[in-house]
Design a protein around this motif. Sequence first.
Motif, PDB file in Angstrom:
ATOM      1  N   SER A   1       0.832  -1.212   0.000  1.00 57.43           N
ATOM      2  CA  SER A   1       0.000   0.000   0.000  1.00 57.43           C
ATOM      3  C   SER A   1       0.859   1.252   0.000  1.00 57.43           C
ATOM      4  O   SER A   1       0.518   2.255  -0.644  1.00 57.43           O
ATOM      5  CB  SER A   1      -0.936  -0.006   1.215  1.00 57.43           C
ATOM      6  OG  SER A   1      -0.210   0.145   2.424  1.00 57.43           O
ATOM      7  N   VAL A   2       2.008   1.215   0.705  1.00 55.45           N
ATOM      8  CA  VAL A   2       2.928   2.364   0.712  1.00 55.45           C
ATOM      9  C   VAL A   2       3.517   2.577  -0.682  1.00 55.45           C
ATOM     10  O   VAL A   2       3.622   3.714  -1.162  1.00 55.45           O
ATOM     11  CB  VAL A   2       4.047   2.145   1.746  1.00 55.45           C
ATOM     12  CG1 VAL A   2       5.119   3.223   1.621  1.00 55.45           C
ATOM     13  CG2 VAL A   2       3.477   2.150   3.161  1.00 55.45           C
TER      14      VAL A   2
ATOM     15  N   ALA B   1       3.667   5.699  -5.716  1.00 53.26           N
ATOM     16  CA  ALA B   1       3.568   5.755  -7.172  1.00 53.26           C
ATOM     17  C   ALA B   1       2.473   6.731  -7.617  1.00 53.26           C
ATOM     18  O   ALA B   1       2.671   7.523  -8.560  1.00 53.26           O
ATOM     19  CB  ALA B   1       3.286   4.360  -7.725  1.00 53.26           C
ATOM     20  N   VAL B   2       1.336   6.695  -6.948  1.00 50.70           N
ATOM     21  CA  VAL B   2       0.243   7.618  -7.286  1.00 50.70           C
ATOM     22  C   VAL B   2       0.663   9.060  -7.013  1.00 50.70           C
ATOM     23  O   VAL B   2       0.386   9.973  -7.809  1.00 50.70           O
ATOM     24  CB  VAL B   2      -1.022   7.257  -6.490  1.00 50.70           C
ATOM     25  CG1 VAL B   2      -2.102   8.319  -6.665  1.00 50.70           C
ATOM     26  CG2 VAL B   2      -1.558   5.892  -6.925  1.00 50.70           C
ATOM     27  N   TRP B   3       1.351   9.265  -5.893  1.00 51.42           N
ATOM     28  CA  TRP B   3       1.836  10.607  -5.548  1.00 51.42           C
ATOM     29  C   TRP B   3       2.816  11.122  -6.604  1.00 51.42           C
ATOM     30  O   TRP B   3       2.712  12.264  -7.070  1.00 51.42           O
ATOM     31  CB  TRP B   3       2.484  10.540  -4.168  1.00 51.42           C
ATOM     32  CG  TRP B   3       3.019  11.826  -3.649  1.00 51.42           C
ATOM     33  CD1 TRP B   3       2.904  13.068  -4.211  1.00 51.42           C
ATOM     34  CD2 TRP B   3       3.777  12.004  -2.450  1.00 51.42           C
ATOM     35  NE1 TRP B   3       3.540  14.011  -3.441  1.00 51.42           N
ATOM     36  CE2 TRP B   3       4.077  13.391  -2.349  1.00 51.42           C
ATOM     37  CE3 TRP B   3       4.220  11.148  -1.449  1.00 51.42           C
ATOM     38  CZ2 TRP B   3       4.814  13.901  -1.291  1.00 51.42           C
ATOM     39  CZ3 TRP B   3       4.941  11.655  -0.386  1.00 51.42           C
ATOM     40  CH2 TRP B   3       5.235  13.026  -0.318  1.00 51.42           C
ATOM     41  N   GLN B   4       3.772  10.264  -7.003  1.00 52.61           N
ATOM     42  CA  GLN B   4       4.749  10.658  -8.020  1.00 52.61           C
ATOM     43  C   GLN B   4       4.051  10.991  -9.334  1.00 52.61           C
ATOM     44  O   GLN B   4       4.382  11.998  -9.995  1.00 52.61           O
ATOM     45  CB  GLN B   4       5.753   9.519  -8.227  1.00 52.61           C
ATOM     46  CG  GLN B   4       6.772   9.752  -9.332  1.00 52.61           C
ATOM     47  CD  GLN B   4       7.803  10.810  -8.952  1.00 52.61           C
ATOM     48  OE1 GLN B   4       8.024  11.098  -7.787  1.00 52.61           O
ATOM     49  NE2 GLN B   4       8.438  11.402  -9.975  1.00 52.61           N
TER      50      GLN B   4
ATOM     51  N   PHE C   1       1.585  23.009  -4.293  1.00 49.21           N
ATOM     52  CA  PHE C   1       0.482  22.228  -3.733  1.00 49.21           C
ATOM     53  C   PHE C   1       0.798  20.738  -3.677  1.00 49.21           C
ATOM     54  O   PHE C   1       0.469  20.060  -2.705  1.00 49.21           O
ATOM     55  CB  PHE C   1      -0.793  22.468  -4.548  1.00 49.21           C
ATOM     56  CG  PHE C   1      -1.222  23.898  -4.607  1.00 49.21           C
ATOM     57  CD1 PHE C   1      -1.711  24.538  -3.482  1.00 49.21           C
ATOM     58  CD2 PHE C   1      -1.091  24.624  -5.769  1.00 49.21           C
ATOM     59  CE1 PHE C   1      -2.093  25.870  -3.515  1.00 49.21           C
ATOM     60  CE2 PHE C   1      -1.477  25.964  -5.832  1.00 49.21           C
ATOM     61  CZ  PHE C   1      -1.977  26.589  -4.691  1.00 49.21           C
ATOM     62  N   VAL C   2       1.412  20.219  -4.728  1.00 50.59           N
ATOM     63  CA  VAL C   2       1.740  18.784  -4.767  1.00 50.59           C
ATOM     64  C   VAL C   2       3.220  18.649  -5.137  1.00 50.59           C
ATOM     65  O   VAL C   2       3.566  18.496  -6.316  1.00 50.59           O
ATOM     66  CB  VAL C   2       0.853  18.024  -5.780  1.00 50.59           C
ATOM     67  CG1 VAL C   2       1.154  16.521  -5.723  1.00 50.59           C
ATOM     68  CG2 VAL C   2      -0.620  18.282  -5.521  1.00 50.59           C
ATOM     69  N   PRO C   3       4.115  18.703  -4.164  1.00 49.92           N
ATOM     70  CA  PRO C   3       5.542  18.556  -4.465  1.00 49.92           C
ATOM     71  C   PRO C   3       5.884  17.099  -4.763  1.00 49.92           C
ATOM     72  O   PRO C   3       5.137  16.182  -4.418  1.00 49.92           O
ATOM     73  CB  PRO C   3       6.212  19.022  -3.170  1.00 49.92           C
ATOM     74  CG  PRO C   3       5.209  18.714  -2.109  1.00 49.92           C
ATOM     75  CD  PRO C   3       3.863  18.930  -2.736  1.00 49.92           C
ATOM     76  N   TYR C   4       7.010  16.888  -5.390  1.00 54.55           N
ATOM     77  CA  TYR C   4       7.486  15.535  -5.653  1.00 54.55           C
ATOM     78  C   TYR C   4       7.869  14.853  -4.335  1.00 54.55           C
ATOM     79  O   TYR C   4       8.306  15.519  -3.383  1.00 54.55           O
ATOM     80  CB  TYR C   4       8.703  15.565  -6.573  1.00 54.55           C
ATOM     81  CG  TYR C   4       8.377  15.781  -8.023  1.00 54.55           C
ATOM     82  CD1 TYR C   4       8.018  14.709  -8.835  1.00 54.55           C
ATOM     83  CD2 TYR C   4       8.450  17.053  -8.594  1.00 54.55           C
ATOM     84  CE1 TYR C   4       7.718  14.899 -10.181  1.00 54.55           C
ATOM     85  CE2 TYR C   4       8.165  17.254  -9.935  1.00 54.55           C
ATOM     86  CZ  TYR C   4       7.790  16.166 -10.718  1.00 54.55           C
ATOM     87  OH  TYR C   4       7.482  16.365 -12.051  1.00 54.55           O
ATOM     88  N   PRO C   5       7.741  13.530  -4.272  1.00 57.13           N
ATOM     89  CA  PRO C   5       8.216  12.820  -3.076  1.00 57.13           C
ATOM     90  C   PRO C   5       9.683  13.102  -2.770  1.00 57.13           C
ATOM     91  O   PRO C   5      10.062  13.202  -1.592  1.00 57.13           O
ATOM     92  CB  PRO C   5       7.988  11.342  -3.440  1.00 57.13           C
ATOM     93  CG  PRO C   5       6.869  11.355  -4.423  1.00 57.13           C
ATOM     94  CD  PRO C   5       7.048  12.620  -5.210  1.00 57.13           C
TER      95      PRO C   5
END
Length: 289
Positions: free
Chosen positions: A41-42, A47-50, A62-66
């Motif tokens: 799940s992590v 992957a979804v965040w990236q 608002f949505v920085p890279y990991p």
Amino acid sequence: MSVFVDIATEDAATAAPGPDARPRGARWRRRLTRAALPLLSVVVFGAVWQAAAASGIWNQTFVPYPATVWRAFVDVSTTHDGVRGYAGYLLWEHLYMTLRRVLAGVVIGVAIGVALGLVMGSVGWLRSVLEPWLTFLRALPPLAYFFLLVIWLGIDEAPKITLLALAALPPAAVATTAAVVAAPVGLQEAARALGASRRQVIRDVVVPSALPETFTGIRLAVGMAYSSVVAAELFNGIPGIGGLVKDASNYNNTPVVLVGIFAIGVSGLVIDGLLRSVERRAVPWRGKI
């Protein structure tokens, strides 16, 4: 309490299969599955965040890279270019101060809540008097009365710890009250028939019966206190994770905000795991009565 321990021991001896009753391979597969699913799940979340950050739909503010958040984590955790952590404190120092406040607030709130729950569960008229006030307090968001606490107690540690204690008190009190009220009547009557006094009935029957539900209330109380951390550290909250999050948000420093959020969440998971471990050892009869 011996009644419950004996029942749990007997059930474990007669009903629970021994370590050799299950194939060793099946046990290992279950353990690997339990470990792999959270890890998977992590990975999926990362992957979804990236993908969301790389899509360009949202601004990096608002949505920085990991990777950006990871660099912020390293910066906040170390001394770099002559700057020590964030606002002069390393991440572990912020987390230590927050955990110290949470611990103090939870201990006070849970101690009062459990004692109140035992009394309310045992005395009907007192429950009728106090239950509406507990419901009233439980319905209030922390910010609704935090500013009042600041007016009364100043901006040092007192209002922060008081806020966390008030957040932790209702879940512990409500859970303990419900558990005491639901204590097995048959066991209480049997204890009285054997000559037990009211105090002995409460000590040896009611309290052991209420412990599982009380532990659930304590876990909820810790969660409520944690959810109030940022509110508690709005004023003079540095060092502290809540203060770090609030200060970073003032400058739209999203990576540091996310570092603070992850620090709160991960430490909360660790604490909840410790509480569950203590519960398994302190209440071995849970689910066996």
